[in-house]
Design a protein around this motif. Structure first.
Motif, PDB file in Angstrom:
ATOM      1  N   SER A 110       0.824  -1.208   0.000  1.00  0.00           N
ATOM      2  CA  SER A 110       0.000   0.000   0.000  1.00  0.00           C
ATOM      3  C   SER A 110       0.858   1.258   0.000  1.00  0.00           C
ATOM      4  O   SER A 110       0.607   2.209  -0.753  1.00  0.00           O
ATOM      5  CB  SER A 110      -0.918  -0.001   1.234  1.00  0.00           C
ATOM      6  N   THR A 111       1.881   1.248   0.825  1.00  0.00           N
ATOM      7  CA  THR A 111       2.798   2.380   0.919  1.00  0.00           C
ATOM      8  C   THR A 111       3.457   2.661  -0.423  1.00  0.00           C
ATOM      9  O   THR A 111       3.484   3.804  -0.895  1.00  0.00           O
ATOM     10  CB  THR A 111       3.893   2.074   1.964  1.00  0.00           C
ATOM     11  N   LEU A 112       3.979   1.626  -1.043  1.00  0.00           N
ATOM     12  CA  LEU A 112       4.687   1.778  -2.310  1.00  0.00           C
ATOM     13  C   LEU A 112       3.752   2.241  -3.424  1.00  0.00           C
ATOM     14  O   LEU A 112       4.080   3.155  -4.192  1.00  0.00           O
ATOM     15  CB  LEU A 112       5.343   0.453  -2.690  1.00  0.00           C
ATOM     16  N   ILE A 113       2.556   1.662  -3.495  1.00  0.00           N
ATOM     17  CA  ILE A 113       1.604   2.016  -4.556  1.00  0.00           C
ATOM     18  C   ILE A 113       1.090   3.437  -4.370  1.00  0.00           C
ATOM     19  O   ILE A 113       0.923   4.184  -5.350  1.00  0.00           O
ATOM     20  CB  ILE A 113       0.437   1.005  -4.599  1.00  0.00           C
ATOM     21  N   CYS A 114       0.858   3.846  -3.140  1.00  0.00           N
ATOM     22  CA  CYS A 114       0.420   5.216  -2.872  1.00  0.00           C
ATOM     23  C   CYS A 114       1.486   6.211  -3.340  1.00  0.00           C
ATOM     24  O   CYS A 114       1.175   7.224  -3.990  1.00  0.00           O
ATOM     25  CB  CYS A 114       0.135   5.389  -1.386  1.00  0.00           C
ATOM     26  N   LEU A 115       2.728   5.927  -3.016  1.00  0.00           N
ATOM     27  CA  LEU A 115       3.836   6.786  -3.443  1.00  0.00           C
ATOM     28  C   LEU A 115       3.919   6.841  -4.965  1.00  0.00           C
ATOM     29  O   LEU A 115       4.056   7.926  -5.554  1.00  0.00           O
ATOM     30  CB  LEU A 115       5.146   6.258  -2.858  1.00  0.00           C
ATOM     31  N   LEU A 116       3.812   5.692  -5.620  1.00  0.00           N
ATOM     32  CA  LEU A 116       3.875   5.648  -7.079  1.00  0.00           C
ATOM     33  C   LEU A 116       2.670   6.344  -7.714  1.00  0.00           C
ATOM     34  O   LEU A 116       2.781   6.948  -8.788  1.00  0.00           O
ATOM     35  CB  LEU A 116       3.967   4.199  -7.566  1.00  0.00           C
ATOM     36  N   GLY A 117       1.515   6.288  -7.040  1.00  0.00           N
ATOM     37  CA  GLY A 117       0.339   7.007  -7.524  1.00  0.00           C
ATOM     38  C   GLY A 117       0.571   8.502  -7.551  1.00  0.00           C
ATOM     39  O   GLY A 117       0.148   9.202  -8.479  1.00  0.00           O
ATOM     40  N   HIS A 118       1.260   9.009  -6.539  1.00  0.00           N
ATOM     41  CA  HIS A 118       1.575  10.434  -6.480  1.00  0.00           C
ATOM     42  C   HIS A 118       2.590  10.822  -7.558  1.00  0.00           C
ATOM     43  O   HIS A 118       2.455  11.860  -8.204  1.00  0.00           O
ATOM     44  CB  HIS A 118       2.122  10.785  -5.098  1.00  0.00           C
ATOM     45  N   ILE A 119       3.583   9.985  -7.745  1.00  0.00           N
ATOM     46  CA  ILE A 119       4.648  10.282  -8.712  1.00  0.00           C
ATOM     47  C   ILE A 119       4.167  10.090 -10.149  1.00  0.00           C
ATOM     48  O   ILE A 119       4.531  10.863 -11.042  1.00  0.00           O
ATOM     49  CB  ILE A 119       5.877   9.389  -8.431  1.00  0.00           C
ATOM     50  N   PHE A 120       3.311   9.076 -10.357  1.00  0.00           N
ATOM     51  CA  PHE A 120       2.838   8.752 -11.710  1.00  0.00           C
ATOM     52  C   PHE A 120       1.303   8.713 -11.753  1.00  0.00           C
ATOM     53  O   PHE A 120       0.709   7.650 -11.969  1.00  0.00           O
ATOM     54  CB  PHE A 120       3.396   7.401 -12.156  1.00  0.00           C
ATOM     55  N   PRO A 121       0.626   9.853 -11.565  1.00  0.00           N
ATOM     56  CA  PRO A 121      -0.847   9.858 -11.581  1.00  0.00           C
ATOM     57  C   PRO A 121      -1.390   9.704 -13.007  1.00  0.00           C
ATOM     58  O   PRO A 121      -0.950  10.397 -13.924  1.00  0.00           O
ATOM     59  CB  PRO A 121      -1.198  11.237 -11.011  1.00  0.00           C
ATOM     60  N   ILE A 122      -2.325   8.810 -13.173  1.00  0.00           N
ATOM     61  CA  ILE A 122      -2.873   8.540 -14.495  1.00  0.00           C
ATOM     62  C   ILE A 122      -3.566   9.762 -15.078  1.00  0.00           C
ATOM     63  O   ILE A 122      -3.573   9.989 -16.282  1.00  0.00           O
ATOM     64  CB  ILE A 122      -3.840   7.328 -14.442  1.00  0.00           C
ATOM     65  N   TRP A 123      -4.143  10.610 -14.180  1.00  0.00           N
ATOM     66  CA  TRP A 123      -4.891  11.786 -14.632  1.00  0.00           C
ATOM     67  C   TRP A 123      -3.987  12.844 -15.261  1.00  0.00           C
ATOM     68  O   TRP A 123      -4.466  13.713 -15.986  1.00  0.00           O
ATOM     69  CB  TRP A 123      -5.651  12.434 -13.470  1.00  0.00           C
ATOM     70  N   ARG A 175      -1.109  12.206 -17.091  1.00  0.00           N
ATOM     71  CA  ARG A 175      -0.199  11.519 -18.011  1.00  0.00           C
ATOM     72  C   ARG A 175       1.061  11.023 -17.299  1.00  0.00           C
ATOM     73  O   ARG A 175       2.162  11.107 -17.828  1.00  0.00           O
ATOM     74  CB  ARG A 175       0.160  12.435 -19.181  1.00  0.00           C
ATOM     75  N   PHE A 176       0.851  10.578 -16.066  1.00  0.00           N
ATOM     76  CA  PHE A 176       1.902   9.962 -15.257  1.00  0.00           C
ATOM     77  C   PHE A 176       3.035  10.937 -14.902  1.00  0.00           C
ATOM     78  O   PHE A 176       4.152  10.511 -14.636  1.00  0.00           O
ATOM     79  CB  PHE A 176       2.453   8.709 -15.955  1.00  0.00           C
ATOM     80  N   LYS A 177       2.719  12.242 -14.855  1.00  0.00           N
ATOM     81  CA  LYS A 177       3.708  13.251 -14.452  1.00  0.00           C
ATOM     82  C   LYS A 177       3.225  13.926 -13.173  1.00  0.00           C
ATOM     83  O   LYS A 177       2.433  14.861 -13.213  1.00  0.00           O
ATOM     84  CB  LYS A 177       3.905  14.289 -15.563  1.00  0.00           C
ATOM     85  N   GLY A 178       3.695  13.423 -12.041  1.00  0.00           N
ATOM     86  CA  GLY A 178       3.221  13.914 -10.757  1.00  0.00           C
ATOM     87  C   GLY A 178       4.299  14.583  -9.930  1.00  0.00           C
ATOM     88  O   GLY A 178       5.204  15.225 -10.457  1.00  0.00           O
ATOM     89  N   GLY A 179       4.192  14.411  -8.619  1.00  0.00           N
ATOM     90  CA  GLY A 179       5.127  15.037  -7.691  1.00  0.00           C
ATOM     91  C   GLY A 179       6.332  14.158  -7.416  1.00  0.00           C
ATOM     92  O   GLY A 179       6.522  13.102  -8.025  1.00  0.00           O
TER      93      GLY A 179
END
Length: 193
Positions: free
Chosen positions: A84-97, A99-103
């Motif tokens: 969960s921790t890893l996926i949450c972090l990756l969601g922030h870094i690569f948000p689908i909304w 185009r996978f360019k996040g924080g």
């Protein structure tokens, strides 16, 4: 298929991918944060809009979304806490909304740390603030503090956690790769509070 793993991945990613910096600057400043400063959607770039309170709120909300995701997992699916921790972090870094360019993941990592252990969160904040006050950069304390969490876990002789925090450290190096180049070239911007 293990549906518990699937559920964990879905809600952790969706929570992690909420772009609070982008939402707040659009709502209150009518600006697209991706057109400001570094183009990053994180709290540091929100500070570059000149609205410090929005930067602080972004930091808090980005941390809270991670805290919420990991807390849900801790309560209902504790076997998958690190996933969960890893996926949450990756969601922030690569948000689908977006185009996978996040924080860059630092505020999210902070929220994760507090969800895992208040001590880890405090160690991160204290070390981040000390290095920031010495350097005035946001990138340097982020890298140093993430490495401190890794070395602290090694010192505590928690081998699985050590591997996990090492992976996080590698991810943080990746998200800060451009900052590292700018630091090397003496072109990294300092933060004036």
């Amino acid at each position: 298929m293990n549906f518990e793993i699937l559920y964990t991945i879905i809600y952790s990613y969706l929570l992690g991918s909420i772009p609070f910096g982008l939402i707040l600057t659009k709502l209150f400043l009518d600006k697209d944060l991706r057109d400001v400063g570094s183009g990053n959607i994180g709290a540091t770039n929100v500070l570059r809009t000149g609205k410090k309170i929005l930067g602080v709120v972004t930091l808090v909300l980005d941390s809270l979304k991670a805290y919420l995701a990991v807390s849900i997992t801790y309560i209902y699916l504790p076997n998958y806490i690190y996933l969960s921790t890893l996926i949450c972090l990756l969601g922030h870094i690569f948000p689908i909304w977006l185009r996978f360019k996040g924080g860059k993941g630092i505020a999210v990592f902070l929220g994760v740390l507090f969800a895992l252990s208040a001590n880890l969160g405090i160690i991160f904040i204290v070390s981040w603030l000390i290095v920031f006050l010495l350097t005035k950069y946001a990138s340097v304390p982020s890298l140093v503090s993430t490495s401190i969490i890794f070395f602290y876990s090694v010192y505590q002789e928690k081998s699985f956690e050590s591997i996990f925090f090492f992976i996080i450290f590698i991810i943080v190096i990746y998200t800060h790769r451009e900052n590292i180049v700018r630091l090397k070239n003496n072109t990294e911007n300092k933060i004036n509070l």
